[in-house]
Design a protein around this motif. Structure first.
Motif, PDB file in Angstrom:
ATOM      1  N   VAL A  17       0.867  -1.184   0.000  1.00 28.60           N
ATOM      2  CA  VAL A  17       0.000   0.000   0.000  1.00 28.60           C
ATOM      3  C   VAL A  17       0.901   1.232   0.000  1.00 28.60           C
ATOM      4  CG1 VAL A  17      -1.852   1.225   1.179  1.00 28.60           C
ATOM      5  CG2 VAL A  17      -1.752  -1.272   1.275  1.00 28.60           C
ATOM      6  N   THR A  18       0.770   2.075  -1.018  1.00 30.79           N
ATOM      7  CA  THR A  18       1.642   3.238  -1.179  1.00 30.79           C
ATOM      8  C   THR A  18       0.946   4.526  -0.751  1.00 30.79           C
ATOM      9  OG1 THR A  18       0.927   3.502  -3.475  1.00 30.79           O
ATOM     10  CG2 THR A  18       2.867   2.135  -3.081  1.00 30.79           C
ATOM     11  N   ARG A  19       1.740   5.593  -0.701  1.00 27.07           N
ATOM     12  CA  ARG A  19       1.274   6.950  -0.380  1.00 27.07           C
ATOM     13  C   ARG A  19       0.617   7.028   1.004  1.00 27.07           C
ATOM     14  NH1 ARG A  19      -0.891   6.794  -6.052  1.00 27.07           N
ATOM     15  NH2 ARG A  19       0.757   7.647  -7.370  1.00 27.07           N
ATOM     16  N   ILE A  20       1.176   6.327   1.963  1.00 22.49           N
ATOM     17  CA  ILE A  20       0.587   6.356   3.302  1.00 22.49           C
ATOM     18  C   ILE A  20       0.836   7.697   3.989  1.00 22.49           C
ATOM     19  CG2 ILE A  20       0.846   3.866   3.558  1.00 22.49           C
ATOM     20  CD1 ILE A  20       3.232   4.371   5.369  1.00 22.49           C
ATOM     21  N   ASP A  21       1.828   8.471   3.495  1.00 21.36           N
ATOM     22  CA  ASP A  21       2.109   9.764   4.118  1.00 21.36           C
ATOM     23  C   ASP A  21       1.133  10.845   3.675  1.00 21.36           C
ATOM     24  OD1 ASP A  21       3.091   9.584   1.544  1.00 21.36           O
ATOM     25  OD2 ASP A  21       4.698  11.043   1.890  1.00 21.36           O
ATOM     26  N   SER A  22       0.496  10.649   2.518  1.00 23.34           N
ATOM     27  CA  SER A  22      -0.414  11.671   1.994  1.00 23.34           C
ATOM     28  C   SER A  22      -1.875  11.230   2.019  1.00 23.34           C
ATOM     29  CB  SER A  22      -0.021  12.026   0.550  1.00 23.34           C
ATOM     30  OG  SER A  22      -0.078  10.880  -0.281  1.00 23.34           O
TER      31      SER A  22
END
Length: 491
Positions: free
Chosen positions: A431-436
């Motif tokens: 799962v990507t873009r967990i910071d945004s």
């Protein structure tokens, strides 16, 4: 020991030369690699235009061969490898043929049950591998070693094969367990150079080893001995468990030992390295290319497409930011686990292109003991045929399904998941873009992933990875194709 039977099915006369090459070159090498007994002359079937008779043809020929082998060897278990060669595996006709052949690999199907009943007490297991010859016949012949390694891994994962003592770990290695082993000891008892070399060779070049001792001081001495003997056996040693742990071996009387687990890997710099292939798939704009570039280049993305530009093949891909072809990228590891790419490329957290040095696959292979090939595949719907080609012709060992945290599961995510299930390809999820991604959106995405894994057609156990121990456990069990590890990444 189970007997291996290879059945080659090809669709048109244009594939006959490729089928003959498989029969004359690949299959004999496969028998040598897996140490198999059985029919050295594989069954060669010409697929008739009447697809309705395909099942009967395969059943009769395989049953006849098994009866001949049983009469000669009196063996009670067989593993049948079905190699299906298509000119274009994306056509409806090819999909129909593949669906018919796939029924033999399902133990509760009518086709399998009918064949099994005709064999009596003889045990039988089918393995299916589709080969796509379109635009790839020349490349397939050039990658003969990769094909043999892929088929070898598929055969050794077969249940009947593993149950006959053909497991990929040394018998002298005891699995780490709080219940203890039968002789009251934990770990590998014989850590001589010969035993370590034999264990690594039997496990195709790398294996896990547990070293244990009743005292912590004794464990440190055995670890030192392990490293010295591994160096003599031309093996690299890297710690899987970073620190020694106290493990309960038996309850009555209570007995504990100090143990630590290591990974042994053959030093193969200059050629003959261990190979593994990973397909990067998922919906468009989920971050597949960026993740691939960050892993293979060791750089940090700037949020505007800096990293992904290194893996694109065409100019229009850089303009649109969408992959339309199959991008091949390599990640090299030393015998002790260091990443060779970062040593060659001068890995940095900077966004400046001048700080990144390009490297060739030849440079990586000459310095690596293990090379992981990442195939960055297209995520857009109109490039689905290209993705199917990449997942069949390139014969990946595992698949990475990339899901964007803010977009969640999309239609093409499910399409790529279905491909993994159809090809029986073990996969994990990133799962990507967990910071945004807002917390509530991320929670919804993870909940949807868990629900998708549990539906009857998928039947996977979602396994979120949050600690180092969970990552090691997932890596050991992923090949069983029962769990679906879930990682979370910033990219």
């Amino acid at each position: 020991m189970s007997t291996l039977i290879v059945c080659i099915v090809f669709e048109k006369e244009t594939e006959e030369c490729l089928a003959v090459w498989l029969k004359d070159e690949v299959v004999p090498a496969l028998f040598t690699e897996v140490g198999a007994t059985g029919n050295q002359n594989p069954i060669l079937l010409y697929l008739p235009m009447e697809k309705d008779t395909l099942g009967e043809l395969v059943s009769s020929r395989v049953a006849g061969t098994i009866q001949e082998c049983t009469a000669q060897q009196n063996n009670g278990s067989f593993v049948c490898l079905l190699l299906s060669v298509f000119w274009d595996g994306t056509t409806e006709e090819s999909k129909s043929v593949f669906s018919n052949l796939k029924k033999f690999s399902v133990s509760d199907s009518t086709e399998f049950q009918g064949l099994q009943s005709s064999l009596g007490d003889t045990k039988l297991e089918f393995l299916l591998q589709a080969l796509n010859a379109k635009k790839g016949q020349h490349n397939m012949k050039n990658n003969e070693t990769a094909l043999i390694n892929s088929l070898q891994g598929k055969v050794k994962k077969a249940a009947l094969w593993a149950n006959d003592g053909q497991a990929t770990t040394s018998p002298s290695i005891k699995k780490e367990s709080t219940g203890g082993s039968a002789d009251g000891h934990l770990g590998m008892l014989d850590i001589s150079p010969e035993a370590l070399g034999a264990a690594a060779s039997q496990a195709q070049g790398e294996c896990f080893v547990v070293v244990a001792s009743p005292t912590k001081e004794g464990l440190l001495e055995r670890v030192t001995t392990l490293r010295d003997n591994a160096e003599k056996a031309n093996l690299g040693v890297s710690a899987v468990l970073l620190d020694p742990r106290e493990v309960v071996v038996s309850q009555e009387p209570k007995k504990t030992e100090w143990a630590q687990e290591f990974l042994l890997r053959k030093t193969c710099s200059g050629g003959g390295h261990i190979q593994m292939r990973l397909a990067m798939c998922g919906n468009v704009d989920s971050g597949k290319s960026t993740l691939t570039s960050v892993l293979t280049r060791g750089c940090r993305d700037d949020g505007r497409g800096f990293a992904r530009a290194f893996v694109f093949n065409h100019k229009h891909e850089s303009v649109t930011g969408r992959t339309s072809s199959i991008s091949e990228n390599h990640l090299g590891f030393t015998a002790t686990g260091e990443v060779v790419n970062y040593q060659l490329g001068g890995a940095t957290q900077s966004h400046t292109p001048a700080t990144l040095r390009s490297f060739t696959p030849q440079e990586l292979s000459s310095r690596s003991s293990k090379v992981l090939t990442l195939y960055d595949l297209a995520g857009h719907e109109k490039y689905l045929k290209t993705t199917v080609l990449g997942m069949t012709r390139n014969m990946p060992d595992y698949s990475c399904i990339v899901v964007s945290g803010n977009n969640g599961i999309q239609r093409m995510t499910k399409e790529h998941l279905a491909l993994c299930l159809a090809l029986k390809l073990p996969f994990f999820i990133v799962v990507t873009r967990i910071d945004s991604t807002p917390a509530n959106v991320m929670k919804e995405t993870l909940d949807n992933i868990n629900k998708l894994m549990k539906i009857p057609t998928v039947k996977k156990l979602p396994y979120p990875i949050t600690t180092h121990d969970e990552m090691i456990l997932a890596a050991k069990n992923l090949k069983n194709d029962r769990i679906a590890p879930i990682f979370r990444s910033v990219t």
